[in-house]
Each structure stands twice: as structure tokens, then as C-alpha cells.
Design a protein around this motif. Structure first.
Motif, PDB file in Angstrom:
ATOM      1  N   UNK A  33       0.830  -1.216   0.000  1.00 21.50           N
ATOM      2  CA  UNK A  33       0.000   0.000   0.000  1.00 21.50           C
ATOM      3  C   UNK A  33       0.860   1.260   0.000  1.00 21.50           C
ATOM      4  N   UNK A  34       2.112   1.107   0.415  1.00 19.97           N
ATOM      5  CA  UNK A  34       3.013   2.256   0.343  1.00 19.97           C
ATOM      6  C   UNK A  34       3.628   2.408  -1.046  1.00 19.97           C
ATOM      7  N   UNK A  35       3.227   1.531  -1.957  1.00 17.28           N
ATOM      8  CA  UNK A  35       3.666   1.693  -3.340  1.00 17.28           C
ATOM      9  C   UNK A  35       4.879   0.879  -3.738  1.00 17.28           C
ATOM     10  N   UNK A  36       5.382   0.042  -2.831  1.00 15.79           N
ATOM     11  CA  UNK A  36       6.524  -0.794  -3.180  1.00 15.79           C
ATOM     12  C   UNK A  36       6.091  -1.969  -4.057  1.00 15.79           C
ATOM     13  N   UNK A  37       7.022  -2.447  -4.882  1.00 15.29           N
ATOM     14  CA  UNK A  37       6.834  -3.747  -5.532  1.00 15.29           C
ATOM     15  C   UNK A  37       7.238  -4.771  -4.478  1.00 15.29           C
ATOM     16  N   UNK A  38       6.259  -5.481  -3.933  1.00 15.09           N
ATOM     17  CA  UNK A  38       6.538  -6.350  -2.786  1.00 15.09           C
ATOM     18  C   UNK A  38       6.677  -7.805  -3.224  1.00 15.09           C
ATOM     19  N   UNK A  39       7.836  -8.372  -2.939  1.00 16.04           N
ATOM     20  CA  UNK A  39       8.044  -9.807  -3.143  1.00 16.04           C
ATOM     21  C   UNK A  39       7.740 -10.501  -1.818  1.00 16.04           C
ATOM     22  N   UNK A  40       6.717 -11.348  -1.861  1.00 12.52           N
ATOM     23  CA  UNK A  40       6.287 -12.047  -0.644  1.00 12.52           C
ATOM     24  C   UNK A  40       6.003 -13.486  -1.035  1.00 12.52           C
ATOM     25  N   UNK A  41       7.022 -14.329  -0.963  1.00 12.90           N
ATOM     26  CA  UNK A  41       6.895 -15.694  -1.465  1.00 12.90           C
ATOM     27  C   UNK A  41       6.732 -16.742  -0.356  1.00 12.90           C
ATOM     28  N   UNK A  42       6.379 -17.917  -0.755  1.00 14.19           N
ATOM     29  CA  UNK A  42       6.244 -19.023   0.197  1.00 14.19           C
ATOM     30  C   UNK A  42       6.680 -20.327  -0.474  1.00 14.19           C
TER      31      UNK A  42
END
Ligand code: ANZ
Ligand code: ZN
Length: 862
Positions: free
Chosen positions: A68-77
Motif C-alpha cells: 500500500x506504500x507503493x513498493x513492488x513487494x516480493x512475498x513468497x512461500x
């Protein structure tokens, strides 16, 4: 109309929509700053436990917030999917480790999805998949070619009855878990990674890791265990060199005996001579003791005289040579010079075996008595009984003695590490094969990269012999030499699963690459991990091994950075009645049941609210109920406020930002109640933002949101009670519809702003509910694609009053301060003014007299 939030329908709906829209899929975006949020990947044991839920709930707040802060977020599992339990299940239940693991992953993936964690599932990896372990093997080869993987003899736990190697977990009180036979040690050729070559860098770079908990940095520092001292040459009377490592060369004149580890080669030589039965049985007894038993301070120190003597390197004295359990073969040289007067352990040993005690360092103004001292003197002091060094400070003597030893060719300065090379061989089936072939002609031959992966054969038999099935898989075992084509055998040991988990965060950057373990441009974009989250039980080995890998890969120019994790959060445990949840205690709360009964949002909210992430959390059924009630309370608030807006159509209030303009524009027109609500809204935005972004104080963030919900309810009731006449006009709110229509006229821009903010602020914590609220507000798109709200500083300005600033009784300035400000604060505000500081320059402030609401009189001198 529903009066309760139907979490089942809602959570299902939003999870399906996220999946359909690939809502959390991410790619490299040169125009956006990246943010890599990582939770430790789980072992697929079969079911998620509360510790997992806590770990992933925390990670999801961080990931969603940054999105929501505008980052490209990598959140893997993914899955740490090799390891012993799968093999045990195979032996116990006859189910193949592959199937067992696959089924467990399937179940746990479903459980994870039911929690609504925002993973980019397209990046899922499993360490046991050939597409993954192919690259684990490849990394082994990179280390091998750099001389960082090597083979040497090392002891393993051995059960003579089962004729098999046992993992540490399979040794229970020194006995085989399977047949209860006493476990012995056996030397096998095994593979090691030369992590000690990086000891200095692993230690020095801990300073860079300011985003890690200090306790974890200290644990790593202790594990690496750097000691500075000297290596000193003692020599046995038969001429065998017996070097020792000491941190206290200044005590060298106090040596009264020497001790060797039972595993020391010189002891082996003595045992070859006849008539040493007592020594032999002692050595055999000690060798099977665990390292912990041998070194703990409570453990009994036992020893035996070998009959041999060594020559003191400075005095030429004859020193008796002993063997004792407390000397470890792997540390230093496996030999110790005994200085009972200045080392507690040595003193206890000397008293027990009636060895002489010689004081060589005296504390200032005191005389220690060697015959009676009960505690060793371990501090610096003045040298005594130390030949030419008598009378000088022991710290100075340290250096001079090393110098003297060096001149005589009897020693040198030496740095020692507690850290040992990493033994990666496991005599197990369910692990990544070590890509090595043994040829009678060529010896050790690495499998060529083009031939990777060395596939783990699936068609093998699991028998309770404890022996690796690979030894009997003839098609696997027998191969041809990649160098000469002659007959050869494969390595049948597999790699420690810590190898698999030392690089998975890199694979997530480029999970489907068939040409590389990971492409350089991908890791350039994503690495390092910005926030790593996991249990403190991995504070030492996993993190150290990952740091080691990263440094090796950086040296190979495969990665841009040599530290993998910029920030680390170690979450506390989930307890029940003060105890760790465990099957044996029967106090396990199943996440699946909680999600089933209360929904994922309740489970997440409870866990995030119950304690700050790093602290242990006590499970509380009332707490869960409370979270559930809160979710319903929020939902009802929105329900009563906004349902009508849909029936009456969007009434020109517009989206969140248009609303903001409207309010700012008409700021002077809003009522005191509205001003108060705006204050509450924007103070909450500020508080939640600070708590989430800088401190991980999710619990206080949630409680701030709860207060805002109260404030909105309060606002609503005050507005309703203010307008009784209107209420009568529309017929006493007899019909439900009337009431709603009535309410709709009350959705002022200020209320709307509060509701929008609430939905946005709740998004990281209760992602399904937030979507639902967003939809109820009639807003478009997913709430998770919105910008995180920003507080309006103007809304936080409270009413002000003008006060006078006097210097020595004369009014020199006037300024505005918030009404109701206390005396201390008042003084601070005044002194912080530039104009006041100018007035005071060169003068001494004696005191400040504050008259609240009126003036501050500064009494100055000079
Ligand atoms: C003589 C001496 C005198 C020592 C004294 C200490 C105090 P750290 O600090 O952990 O590096 N030591 C050396 N090798 C050992 C081994 N393989 N097993 C058990 N103990 C060993 O400890 C270094 C000290 O531990 C060394 O310094 C040695 O004892 C002992 F007043 O040498 B010292
Ligand atoms: Zn060959």
C-alpha cells in the motif's frame, strides 16, 4: 438484513477473487522501489501450528503495508521439504517420503490459503523438487571448485546392533532410539563446507546488521567464538610435538600438567603400546560422551595420567601428560596446558587429582596462597615466579612471552575460532544428492554441471535397518566415471537440509529459471531481503549458513550483496497457560479449528493484538472471542452507516481523495463533533503508520484502530441525538428503511473519511474484512491496491491560545500554544522558538515561570 458478518462467505469470496486476479503476483519493476518480505519457509510436517500462523500473520502485515506504500513487494512461500521425518514416516507407515511430503504440502498450502496471506504463489518452491535440488547440487559444485567443499574423516553416532549411523535426534540418553543399544562413535569419510574460511567476515559483518535483534548478533558472535592467544610448543619426551592453544600465555610459568583430548593422536600412539588397559578403557568411555556432557560446567571432570611427560618450552621442566574428558579434540590443538592457579576448571581438576598449584599472577596488594586457594585467580595482575617477567603487568607479559616463544621457535600468536567447518553429509535418503562420483582410476570426480540433477531414485525400498536405501539402489549406486568412462560409484550420502535452506531466498527471485539457480539481474533487483521473519530457534545455524552462502556467492559474483537479510524479526512463541503448545502436553490449539469457527481475520487479529511480535504470546479463548466481536462491531458500523448509499446511489461524495479536498476546503464549516472525529481519524492514521513502519507494534496499532471505531460510534450517536426533530419528520424511524435513509443523510464527508480510513488501516490486519468494508463503501477495486492513508497535520492541530513570553518581566514575544498544555510542555515550546533562543543568546537562563494560559517569564542573568 444480516446482523452478523458472514466471515465464511466473505473470506471465501475474497480469497477466490485474489486468486483469480493474481492479486499478489509481482515482477521486477524498474519504476518502483522493491520490498522483499520473507518468512522462514516451513517444514511440511502436515499441519500448520499456531507458531506458523503467528509468523505468517506478522509477515503479511509487513507485506500488505508496503504494497500500500507503493513498493513492488516480493512475498513468497515454499517448503523446506527434505529431511528425516519423511523418511521415518516411510519406515513406520510404508508411505513413500515423496508422497508423504507432497500430501503434506498440499494440505498446508490449503491451510495457508485459508488464512488469506498475500503470497505470490506463482513463485512457490519445494526443496525436494528436482528443479530446486538440481541447483542445490550445482551450488555444491561451485563450493567444491573453490576448495570450499572437501572430504575428511569425522565421527558419527553408530549403533553397533543396527549397524547403522544415527542422527543426533535418534540418540536418546546415549542409546539407540530404535533398539536401546549403547551408541558408539565411528569414523566415516564425510563432506564438509569450509565455513571457517569465512569466520572473520561472518564476525566482522555482524556490525552491518543493525536491523537484527542484538541478542541474535550476540548468539552468532558467541557461536563463531573468536579467541586470541598463542599456540605454544610443548614436546613429549619421545620428541612428539604437543602444541597447545592458550588465551593466557602470561600464565605459562604456572603450568603444572598437560591434558590431551582422548581423541588426540598421541593418545592413540600410547594405546598401541601394551599394558595400557586402564587408559584404553578410560578413553573408550569418554569418547562416546556428548560434547555437551564433556564441557558443561556442572559435568564432572575426569582424567587419567598417561605415564608420559612433556618438556616445558621456557623452563625445560618435565610436565606430566594427562587425558581428560573436558578437552575437546576439535578445538585448538586438542591439547591444553593446565594452570590450576588461574583457571577454575584446571584448579578443580588439580585438587581432585592432587596435582601441584603454582601462583604466577598476584592481584595488587594481595598474596594468594596456592595451597589453600579455592577459587582460581583469573584477572590480570603482577607477574611472579615467572623468571625474567617477574614484577611486570600480566597484560604486558602476554605480549612479551609470545615474543620470547617466537624467538625460540616455540610458539606464535594465534587466533582461534569455536566455529567448526560445516559437516553436510547425511547417511539418509530424503535429501539432495551430493553430486560426486568415486572412480577407482580417477578418485573423487564431481558430476559435470550438464549432467545435473543427480536424481534421487524413487523406486527404493524402505526397511527399518536404518541404512540409507540408496546403498541398495544399484542403478543409482553404480555409474560410470564422467572423466574416464570406467566403472564408478555414486556418493550415497545426501546433503544436510540446512544446505537447501541456505539459498531458497535467492531462488524465489527467479523460481522457474531452467538455466541458472537464479539470474543475476533478478537478484540485483530483489536482494537483499528487506525483512526476514522467523523463530529465534534459527538464530544461529540457519542464519549463519545463509550468510556464509551469500558471501561465497557474492565472491563468485553471482549476487550483488554479501549479507542476505537486512532486517530480522524473531517472533516469540505461542503459549497456552504459560507453556509451549505441544502434543505431549495436550494443549495444542489447532489453527484449522479456529479459522473454521471464527474466521481467518479473527485468528490473525487476535494473534497480532495479543502481544508485540517479539514477545511470547499466551493463547486466550476470551481474546479470540474479543477479536471476533470487534470484527462484527466494525462490520455493523459500516452496515449502519453506508448500506443506504448503495440504494440512494453515490451521492457526490466521491472517492477518498476527492473527499479529502472537500473537507480541507470546508474545514472552517465543520462542527465541533466533526472536528473531533477528524482529529481521532488522523491521529489514528499517524499512530498506526508509526507502529507498523518503525516499531512492529502491531498490538498498539490494533488498539488504536479499536479506539477509532469507538470514536466513530460516539460521533454517530452524538449526531443522531442532535437531530431529534429530523427523526420525527421522517416518521419516528418506524420502518427500518426509513432509519437507513435517515442515516444516509448523515454520512457527512468527515464520517466518510473516517470509514475509508478504517477500511484502509485494517487492510494489513484483517484483509478479508477490509475488502468487504471497501465494497460496502462503494469504492472500486481491491482495498489492497489503494494507497496507505496519510494523516492531515491540519486535523491534528488542536485549539490554541495566545500567551506572552517575558524576559525578566518584560513582554518580548507572543505565541500560540495548545489550550490545556501543561507547565513543563509550555516551557519547552517557548524555549524551542527561534526568536526566544535569539533573545537568550549569551545569557544564562536561571528559571522559567509559567502561568498556564497566560505567560512564560524567563528569568535570565548576564
Ligand atoms: C592455559 C590457560 C590458563 C587457559 C588460564 C585459560 C586460563 P577460549 O576462550 O574458549 O578460546 N583450551 C584450549 N583448547 C582446548 C580444548 N581443545 N578443549 C578444552 N579446553 C581448551 O578458551 C581457550 C582456553 O581453553 C585455553 O587457554 C585453554 O586453557 C583451553 F589461566 O590455556 B587456556
Ligand atoms: Zn575415472
Amino acid at each position: 438484513m444480516e446482523t452478523r458478518y458472514n466471515f465464511r462467505l466473505s473470506e471465501k469470496k475474497w480469497q477466490e477473487r485474489w486468486e483469480r486476479d493474481n492479486a499478489y503476483r509481482v515482477g521486477e519493476d524498474p519504476n518502483r522501489q522493491k520490498y522483499y518480505c520473507l518468512e522462514m519457509f516451513p517444514y511440511p510436517s502436515g499441519n500448520l501450528h499456531m507458531g506458523h500462523v503467528r509468523n505468517y500473520a506478522i509477515g503479511d502485515v509487513v507485506a500488505r503495508y508496503h504494497r500500500m506504500r507503493g513498493f513492488a513487494v516480493l512475498h513468497p512461500m515454499g517448503w523446506d521439504a527434505f529431511g528425516l521425518p519423511a523418511e521415518n514416516a516411510a519406515i513406520k507407515h510404508g508411505i513413500h517420503p515423496f508422497r508423504w511430503t507432497r500430501d503434506n504440502i498440499k494440505n498446508m498450502r490449503r491451510q495457508l490459503k485459508s488464512l488469506g496471506v498475500s503470497y505470490d504463489w506463482s513463485r512457490e518452491v519445494a526443496a525436494c523438487h528436482p528443479d530446486y535440488y538440481r541447483w542445490t547440487e550445482w551450488l555444491f559444485l561451485q563450493l567444491y571448485h573453490r576448495g570450499l567443499a572437501y572430504r575428511k574423516q569425522a565421527a558419527v553416532n553408530w549403533c553397533p546392533a543396527c549397524a547403522t549411523v544415527l542422527a543426533n535426534e535418534q540418540v536418546v540418553n546415549g542409546r539407540c532410539e530404535r533398539c536401546d543399544t549403547e551408541v558408539t562413535k565411528k569414523n566415516l569419510n564425510q563432506w564438509f563446507f569450509r565455513i571457517t574460511a569465512y569466520a572473520d567476515r561472518l564476525l566482522a559483518d555482524l556490525d552491518k546488521l543493525q536491523g537484527w535483534p542484538e541478542k541474535v548478533r550476540i548468539m552468532q558472535e558467541n557461536w563463531i567464538g573468536r579467541s586470541t592467544g598463542a599456540e605454544v610448543q610443548f614436546v613429549a619426551e619421545d620428541g612428539t610435538p604437543l602444541p597447545v592453544f592458550t588465551t593466557r600465555p602470561d600464565t605459562i610459568y604456572g603450568v603444572t600438567y598437560m591434558v590431551l583430548a582422548p581423541e588426540h593422536p598421541f593418545v592413540g600412539r600410547l594405546l598401541e603400546q601394551a599394558g595400557n588397559e586402564e587408559l584404553r578403557s578410560f578413553v573408550n568411555r569418554v569418547r562416546v560422551q556428548s560434547e555437551i556432557d564433556r564441557t558443561s560446567t556442572e559435568a564432572e571432570k575426569v582424567g587419567i595420567f598417561t605415564g608420559a611427560h612433556a618438556i616445558h618450552p621456557l623452563t625445560g621442566e618435565r610436565i606430566p601428560v594427562w587425558v581428560a574428558n573436558y578437552v575437546l579434540p576439535e578445538y585448538g590443538t586438542g591439547a591444553v596446558m593446565g594452570v590450576p592457579a588461574h583457571d577454575q576448571r584446571d584448579l578443580e581438576f588439580a585438587r581432585k587429582y592432587r596435582l601441584p598449584v603454582r601462583v604466577v599472577i598476584q592481584p595488587l596488594g594481595q598474596d594468594l596462597d596456592a595451597a589453600t586457594m579455592a577459587e582460581a585467580y583469573t584477572e590480570p595482575g603482577l607477574m611472579t615466579s615467572s623468571g625474567e617477567f617477574d614484577g611486570i603487568d600480566s597484560e604486558v607479559a602476554k605480549l612479551r612471552i609470545i615474543q620470547l616463544l617466537a624467538e625460540r621457535g616455540r610458539g606464535r600468536e594465534q587466533v582461534n575460532y569455536r566455529l567448526r567447518d560445516w559437516l553436510i553429509s547425511r547417511q539418509r535418503y530424503w535429501g539432495a544428492p551430493i553430486p560426486i562420483v568415486y572412480c577407482d582410476q580417477c578418485g573423487i570426480v564431481p558430476v559435470p554441471e550438464a549432467d545435473l540433477p543427480v536424481l534421487l531414485p524413487l523406486d527404493v525400498a524402505f526397511e527399518p535397518t536404518g541404512e540409507s536405501p540408496l546403498l541398495k539402489a544399484k542403478d543409482f549406486l553404480n555409474t560410470s566415471c564422467p572423466q574416464c568412462g570406467g566403472p564408478a560409484r555414486r556418493e550415497t550420502d545426501t546433503m544436510d537440509t540446512f544446505v537447501c535452506s541456505s539459498w531458497y531466498y535467492l531462488r524465489y527471485c527467479d523460481p522457474r529459471d531452467e538455466e541458472h539457480a537464479f539470474a543475476r539481474d533478478k537478484v540485483d533487483y530483489w536482494m537483499p531481503v528487506d525483512q526476514y521473519i522467523g523463530g529465534v530457534e534459527h538464530a544461529i545455524l540457519h542464519l549463519l549458513y545463509s550468510r556464509f552462502f551469500m558471501k561465497v556467492l557474492c565472491d563468485l559474483e553471482l549476487t550483488p550483496v554479501d549479507e542476505p537479510f537486512t532486517n530480522l524479526l524473531t517472533q516469540g512463541m505461542v503459549l497456552k497457560d504459560g507453556a509451549k503448545m505441544s502434543k505431549s502436553k495436550g494443549n495444542v490449539v489447532s489453527p484449522e479449528e479456529i479459522v473454521e469457527h471464527y474466521g481467518a481475520d479473527t485468528a490473525r487479529l487476535f494473534i497480532l493484538f495479543a502481544a508485540p511480535p517479539e514477545r511470547d504470546l499466551d493463547w486466550s479463548d476470551q481474546g479470540v472471542e474479543g477479536a471476533y466481536r470487534f470484527i462484527n462491531r466494525v462490520w455493523r458500523l459500516f452496515q449502519s452507516s453506508v448500506v443506504s448509499r448503495q440504494s440512494s446511489g453515490k451521492d457526490g461524495i466521491g472517492g477518498a481523495s476527492a473527499n479529502q479536498d472537500l473537507i480541507t476546503h470546508h474545514a472552517s464549516l465543520i462542527t465541533p463533533e466533526e472536528r473531533q472525529l477528524r482529529y481521532a481519524t488522523h491521529r489514528t492514521i499517524l499512530k498506526v503508520t508509526e507502529d507498523v513502519s518503525t516499531r512492529f507494534n502491531f498490538n498498539t496499532a490494533v488498539s488504536a484502530i479499536m479506539e477509532l471505531v469507538n470514536a466513530v460510534y460516539q460521533y454517530q450517536s452524538s449526531v443522531v441525538s442532535l437531530q431529534p426533530s429530523e427523526k420525527e419528520e421522517i416518521g419516528g424511524a418506524n420502518s427500518h428503511q426509513d432509519l437507513i435513509t435517515h442515516h444516509s443523510s448523515l454520512i457527512t464527508p468527515v464520517l466518510h473519511e473516517s470509514l475509508v480510513s478504517l477500511a484502509l488501516l485494517l487492510a494489513p490486519f484483517t484483509p478479508h474484512l477490509a475488502e468487504e468494508l471497501w465494497e460496502m463503501l462503494g469504492e472500486d477495486g481491491s482495498v489492497h491496491q489503494q494507497r496507505w492513508p496519510e494523516h492531515d497535520p491540519a486535523a491534528l492541530v488542536v485549539e490554541e491560545i495566545e500567551i506572552a513570553v517575558q524576559v525578566n518581566g518584560r513582554v518580548r514575544d507572543r505565541l500560540n500554544v495548545p489550550t490545556g498544555i501543561g507547565e513543563g510542555e509550555m516551557e519547552q515550546v517557548v524555549l524551542a522558538q527561534q526568536r526566544v533562543q535569539d533573545l537568550l543568546r549569551g545569557k544564562e537562563l536561571v528559571r522559567a515561570i509559567c502561568v498556564p494560559g497566560k505567560l512564560v517569564n524567563l528569568v535570565v542573568r548576564g
